[in-house]
Design a protein around this motif. Structure first.
Motif, PDB file in Angstrom:
ATOM      1  N   THR A 141       0.825  -1.198   0.000  1.00 26.28           N
ATOM      2  CA  THR A 141       0.000   0.000   0.000  1.00 26.28           C
ATOM      3  C   THR A 141       0.863   1.254   0.000  1.00 26.28           C
ATOM      4  O   THR A 141       0.583   2.211  -0.724  1.00 26.28           O
ATOM      5  CB  THR A 141      -0.946  -0.006   1.222  1.00 26.28           C
ATOM      6  OG1 THR A 141      -1.667  -1.228   1.236  1.00 26.28           O
ATOM      7  CG2 THR A 141      -1.918   1.147   1.167  1.00 26.28           C
ATOM      8  N   ALA A 142       1.923   1.245   0.804  1.00 22.25           N
ATOM      9  CA  ALA A 142       2.832   2.400   0.840  1.00 22.25           C
ATOM     10  C   ALA A 142       3.485   2.613  -0.523  1.00 22.25           C
ATOM     11  O   ALA A 142       3.616   3.755  -0.988  1.00 22.25           O
ATOM     12  CB  ALA A 142       3.893   2.197   1.921  1.00 22.25           C
ATOM     13  N   ILE A 143       3.874   1.530  -1.178  1.00 19.97           N
ATOM     14  CA  ILE A 143       4.464   1.638  -2.524  1.00 19.97           C
ATOM     15  C   ILE A 143       3.441   2.242  -3.488  1.00 19.97           C
ATOM     16  O   ILE A 143       3.767   3.143  -4.273  1.00 19.97           O
ATOM     17  CB  ILE A 143       4.946   0.256  -3.022  1.00 19.97           C
ATOM     18  CG1 ILE A 143       6.146  -0.211  -2.200  1.00 19.97           C
ATOM     19  CG2 ILE A 143       5.285   0.296  -4.511  1.00 19.97           C
ATOM     20  CD1 ILE A 143       6.519  -1.674  -2.420  1.00 19.97           C
ATOM     21  N   ALA A 144       2.201   1.769  -3.428  1.00 18.32           N
ATOM     22  CA  ALA A 144       1.152   2.280  -4.323  1.00 18.32           C
ATOM     23  C   ALA A 144       0.887   3.763  -4.068  1.00 18.32           C
ATOM     24  O   ALA A 144       0.718   4.534  -5.018  1.00 18.32           O
ATOM     25  CB  ALA A 144      -0.132   1.471  -4.134  1.00 18.32           C
ATOM     26  N   ILE A 145       0.873   4.165  -2.801  1.00 14.81           N
ATOM     27  CA  ILE A 145       0.655   5.580  -2.483  1.00 14.81           C
ATOM     28  C   ILE A 145       1.798   6.418  -3.041  1.00 14.81           C
ATOM     29  O   ILE A 145       1.572   7.475  -3.638  1.00 14.81           O
ATOM     30  CB  ILE A 145       0.516   5.789  -0.964  1.00 14.81           C
ATOM     31  CG1 ILE A 145      -0.767   5.141  -0.446  1.00 14.81           C
ATOM     32  CG2 ILE A 145       0.542   7.284  -0.620  1.00 14.81           C
ATOM     33  CD1 ILE A 145      -0.839   5.044   1.066  1.00 14.81           C
ATOM     34  N   LEU A 146       3.030   5.960  -2.845  1.00 18.12           N
ATOM     35  CA  LEU A 146       4.191   6.690  -3.358  1.00 18.12           C
ATOM     36  C   LEU A 146       4.114   6.838  -4.872  1.00 18.12           C
ATOM     37  O   LEU A 146       4.280   7.942  -5.405  1.00 18.12           O
ATOM     38  CB  LEU A 146       5.489   5.985  -2.956  1.00 18.12           C
ATOM     39  CG  LEU A 146       6.780   6.544  -3.561  1.00 18.12           C
ATOM     40  CD1 LEU A 146       6.988   7.996  -3.170  1.00 18.12           C
ATOM     41  CD2 LEU A 146       7.966   5.683  -3.139  1.00 18.12           C
ATOM     42  N   LEU A 147       3.846   5.752  -5.569  1.00 19.81           N
ATOM     43  CA  LEU A 147       3.764   5.809  -7.037  1.00 19.81           C
ATOM     44  C   LEU A 147       2.598   6.681  -7.498  1.00 19.81           C
ATOM     45  O   LEU A 147       2.739   7.485  -8.432  1.00 19.81           O
ATOM     46  CB  LEU A 147       3.647   4.399  -7.615  1.00 19.81           C
ATOM     47  CG  LEU A 147       4.881   3.516  -7.433  1.00 19.81           C
ATOM     48  CD1 LEU A 147       4.604   2.101  -7.937  1.00 19.81           C
ATOM     49  CD2 LEU A 147       6.092   4.119  -8.121  1.00 19.81           C
TER      50      LEU A 147
END
Length: 134
Positions: free
Chosen positions: A80-86
């Protein structure tokens, strides 16, 4: 896959999770105030870029969920953190294109997007380190 397992819990992960929850709640509150607060608040906000405002408002709920997942060291929270960053980086790029084409905006929107991208880079980095701990 490693990220499917529980994250290795540590103080950094808890701090990142708590910060994400607080940041998410603030994002939902500020975005919701401008979106649903009436004409006077919209005028006060100035040249709002609607797609950025809506993205930030909706992402705020995901920030909270991700923060809770990080606090409890859940593997899905790293994704989820990766998706938010991207997603934030994509919105930042779209905003830059919008501005380069002469779209009306406030400088604080650019500053906020850069801050959000940096914030989520740090949170994501913390989550990835927790996954790789042995």
């Amino acid at each position: 896959m490693r990220m499917q397992r529980e994250l290795r819990q540590g103080m950094g992960l808890r701090i990142a999770g708590a910060a994400a929850v607080v940041f998410g709640l603030m994002t939902v509150l500020s975005g919701g105030t401008v979106l649903f607060g009436g004409d006077q608040l919209s005028q006060w906000a100035g040249n709002v870029v609607r797609f950025v405002l809506w993205f930030n408002f909706l992402a705020g709920f995901v920030y909270v969920a991700s923060g809770i997942g990080l606090w409890f060291a859940r593997g899905w929270a790293c994704w989820t953190a990766i998706a938010i960053l991207l997603g934030t980086a994509v919105v930042l790029c779209a905003f830059l294109v919008y501005v380069s084409q002469g779209g009306p905006h406030e400088t604080r929107t650019l500053v906020a997007l850069i801050f959000r991208t940096g914030f989520w880079a740090i949170v994501t980095s913390t989550a990835l380190r927790a996954v790789n701990r042995r």
